[in-house]
Design a protein around this motif. Structure first.
Motif, PDB file in Angstrom:
ATOM      1  N   LEU A  88      -2.153  -0.965 -12.107  1.00 21.01           N
ATOM      2  CA  LEU A  88      -1.351   0.155 -12.588  1.00 21.01           C
ATOM      3  C   LEU A  88      -0.825  -0.123 -13.989  1.00 21.01           C
ATOM      4  O   LEU A  88      -0.909   0.713 -14.882  1.00 21.01           O
ATOM      5  CB  LEU A  88      -0.205   0.409 -11.610  1.00 21.01           C
ATOM      6  N   MET A  89      -0.317  -1.345 -14.184  1.00 14.88           N
ATOM      7  CA  MET A  89       0.255  -1.630 -15.499  1.00 14.88           C
ATOM      8  C   MET A  89      -0.823  -1.701 -16.570  1.00 14.88           C
ATOM      9  O   MET A  89      -0.605  -1.252 -17.700  1.00 14.88           O
ATOM     10  CB  MET A  89       1.078  -2.915 -15.436  1.00 14.88           C
ATOM     11  N   LEU A  90      -1.992  -2.243 -16.196  1.00 21.84           N
ATOM     12  CA  LEU A  90      -3.097  -2.248 -17.162  1.00 21.84           C
ATOM     13  C   LEU A  90      -3.514  -0.818 -17.502  1.00 21.84           C
ATOM     14  O   LEU A  90      -3.684  -0.466 -18.672  1.00 21.84           O
ATOM     15  CB  LEU A  90      -4.301  -2.989 -16.580  1.00 21.84           C
ATOM     16  N   GLY A  91      -3.674  -0.020 -16.464  1.00 26.07           N
ATOM     17  CA  GLY A  91      -4.104   1.369 -16.675  1.00 26.07           C
ATOM     18  C   GLY A  91      -3.130   2.142 -17.531  1.00 26.07           C
ATOM     19  O   GLY A  91      -3.495   3.094 -18.214  1.00 26.07           O
ATOM     20  N   LEU A  92      -1.865   1.739 -17.488  1.00 31.19           N
ATOM     21  CA  LEU A  92      -0.860   2.412 -18.309  1.00 31.19           C
ATOM     22  C   LEU A  92      -0.767   1.779 -19.695  1.00 31.19           C
ATOM     23  O   LEU A  92      -0.648   2.469 -20.705  1.00 31.19           O
ATOM     24  CB  LEU A  92       0.489   2.341 -17.591  1.00 31.19           C
ATOM     25  N   ALA A  93      -0.862   0.440 -19.742  1.00 31.37           N
ATOM     26  CA  ALA A  93      -0.598  -0.249 -21.010  1.00 31.37           C
ATOM     27  C   ALA A  93      -1.743  -0.068 -22.004  1.00 31.37           C
ATOM     28  O   ALA A  93      -1.499   0.134 -23.192  1.00 31.37           O
ATOM     29  CB  ALA A  93      -0.365  -1.737 -20.749  1.00 31.37           C
TER      30      ALA A  93
END
Lengths: 230, 353
Positions: B247-252
């Motif tokens: 999730l954080m990768l997909g957002l960052a």
């Protein structure tokens, strides 16, 4: 008489276009925010259904099988145009409220479904009656859903009924309760899907209950003779 | 001494559902404390209301479905749903908001789909979306963080506000939102989004007092607290790292690209990661074992999809935050993710993961 009773039962309950065949869901879900809109669209659909079933049944012997669908669609489109012009002339407020969904009755699968499945195979009297009953069944479901959504979303019933029924109908408006913040979900399209799900579930539950409590016919026991007859 | 030979499987799950759910509750404590410090004591009332409603709804629905209520109540899943929902809504929202949301979450989203283990949507987020769609005003009226607010809301005031809409002194939530200079302030993400739509640049907007630190007053602390609880969950192996990291990768990654291309028209990386509901969503909501993908590779894809959708909704969508919508959309994709991320059985050809 038995035949007509059967047609009525099929249209109103066992084969209801909205609850069982799940046809014509697009207008069903889009315009049922109030009971008045639901009734307007239901009546319009019913008139088209009767007209198209009758006509399709009358011409069924002269229409070649290969091109029957275009013919049905043109018959339906003609009736929808008539209804649209009538609503434009006499129920202008409702005409505006329903908007695009009146011409879209042409694409209502319930109508072409009945033309194909029933009217093109049966005589005109039964076909017209089938159209009436299917239309009534569809209208009742629309009105139930519209009523539910209007009560939950607005706390009213028959709001704006004068658009359909004339000035006297303003007296029909019932204010059940007032809310400061209406449950918008009920009025928005998702509310229609959820409400429809509940109505179908209720119908299935009633069927299930009746099936369980129906008096079962006496079981015929047939015994196979296993020993050789002496 | 007799040897009892039990039928297979002989390995015992490390924890029961109830233990897992209780651990999730404990891991939410730092977040709830931060919530209390930042937004005042309203959260206590919301948590109580949500839990009572959830347990009551769970009991009624299990009774109506002729199931044993004891097992489903003892597994704490309803409590977790209630706590997550209570932490997601503004802490001074009227009492009926949380009641309607919880009844919808437990009754319709969970039990009508067949109870625990059967629901395809995350109950807490579905309830949240119903509330957000139905009552946009109440659901976006976040109180100001304590350090910016003119008023300190006492426990008594919070009770009054939640049950009657006014404090004892006659203020309503909208008036309490007014900042030091009397100007009503929204959440950092909301302020940023409104500013960007008015053609302001990001540095201009972030001059607003609500943006001190990396992601706005209050919200950065809240997200850090959820991050702490989430790391504890990973350390105790209640959740795997795949969904939060995905999730954080997909957002960052999109956030970095976006701020590299147009730094003045985009929401910054830290704002994305530590603003809004990112950490709560990454560690507690998206990791719901029932409605998430099942294999580890699938979980990574599931997380990436949610992160990307959050970015899309925050950047181009109509709502300031999009975690709830992103989670629900990704829930819908779970069957297809599971189909294409099915691990290869050991011994078969092909890569196993």
């Amino acid at each position: 008489m038995q035949e007509y009773k059967n047609i009525s039962l099929q249209g109103l309950w066992h084969n209801n276009p909205a609850l069982v065949q799940l046809l014509g869901l697009c207008p069903l879900l889009a315009v049922t925010a109030t009971i008045t809109n639901a009734m307007g669209l239901g009546l319009a659909t019913m008139l088209v259904l009767i007209g198209s079933n009758l006509t399709v049944s009358l011409v069924r012997n002269w229409v070649p099988k290969e091109i029957r669908i275009p013919v049905f669609v043109m018959v339906i489109a003609a009736f929808v145009t008539v209804i649209q012009l009538i609503m434009n002339a006499y129920f202008y407020g409702l005409y505006q409220a329903l908007g695009i969904f009146i011409p879209l009755i042409v694409t209502n699968c319930a109508i072409i479904g009945r033309a194909e499945a029933y009217a093109s195979k049966n005589p005109w009297r039964q076909s017209a009656f089938d159209g009436l009953m299917m239309g009534v069944g569809f209208t009742l479901v629309l009105m139930t859903l519209g009523g539910l959504r209007e009560i939950i979303g607005n706390g009213t019933l028959f709001d704006g009924a004068e658009l359909l029924l004339g000035e006297w109908a303003t007296a029909l408006r019932i204010e059940l309760f007032t809310v400061d913040y209406p449950l918008l979900l009920a009025i928005l399209p998702p509310g229609a899907f959820i409400g429809m799900g509940f109505i179908i579930a209720l119908k299935n539950a009633i069927d299930h209950y009746r099936e369980q409590h129906a008096s079962k016919p006496e079981k015929q026991v047939t015994r196979a003779r296993v020993t050789a007859q002496s | 001494m007799t040897f009892r030979i039990a039928p297979a499987p002989h390995t015992k799950p490390a924890r029961s559902t109830g233990q897992v759910m209780r651990l999730v509750c404990y891991a939410l404590i730092p977040g709830a404390l931060a919530h209390y410090v930042i937004f005042g004591p309203g959260i206590i009332i919301q948590l109580l209301l949500a839990t009572i409603t959830a347990v009551a709804t769970e009991f009624l629905f299990t009774q109506a479905r002729r199931r044993t209520s004891h097992n489903t109540l003892a597994d704490y899943s309803a409590v977790v749903t209630a706590v997550l929902l209570a932490l997601s809504i503004p802490s001074l929202a009227p009492w009926w908001i949380i009641v309607i949301g919880t009844v919808f979450s437990i009754g319709i989203v969970k039990h009508l789909y067949g109870g625990i283990g059967q629901n395809i949507f995350n109950p807490a987020m579905a309830g949240y979306v119903v509330l957000l769609v139905s009552f946009p005003l109440q659901m976006t009226s976040w109180p100001l963080p304590a350090e910016l607010s003119n008023f300190s809301v006492s426990f008594y005031d919070a009770t009054q506000l939640i049950f009657s809409g006014y404090t004892a002194d006659g203020y309503n939530v909208q008036q309490l939102k007014a900042g030091v200079d009397g100007i009503s302030m929204a959440t950092p993400l909301d302020t940023l989004k409104t500013g960007l739509s008015q053609q302001l640049t990001t540095p201009e907007i972030t001059n607003n007092p609500i943006f001190s630190g990396i992601a706005g007053v209050g919200w950065q602390l809240l997200n850090a607290a959820f991050l702490l609880g989430g790391l504890a969950l990973i350390a105790t192996r209640v959740i795997s790292w795949h969904i939060p990291v995905g999730l954080m990768l997909g957002l960052a990654v999109p956030a970095l690209i976006g701020s590299a291309i147009a730094p003045d028209q985009s929401i910054g990386l830290f704002m994305h990661l530590f603003g809004g509901a990112t950490m709560l969503g990454a560690f507690f909501i998206a990791t719901d074992p029932v409605s998430a993908a099942t294999s580890n590779r699938g979980r990574l894809y599931f997380g990436l999809l949610i992160g990307f959708l959050v970015y899309v909704i925050r950047t181009w969508g109509g709502y300031p935050d999009g975690v709830a919508f992103a989670v629900l959309l990704a829930n819908m994709c779970v069957p297809i993710i599971d189909k294409y991320s099915q691990p290869t059985v050991y011994g078969h050809k092909g890569s196993s993961s």
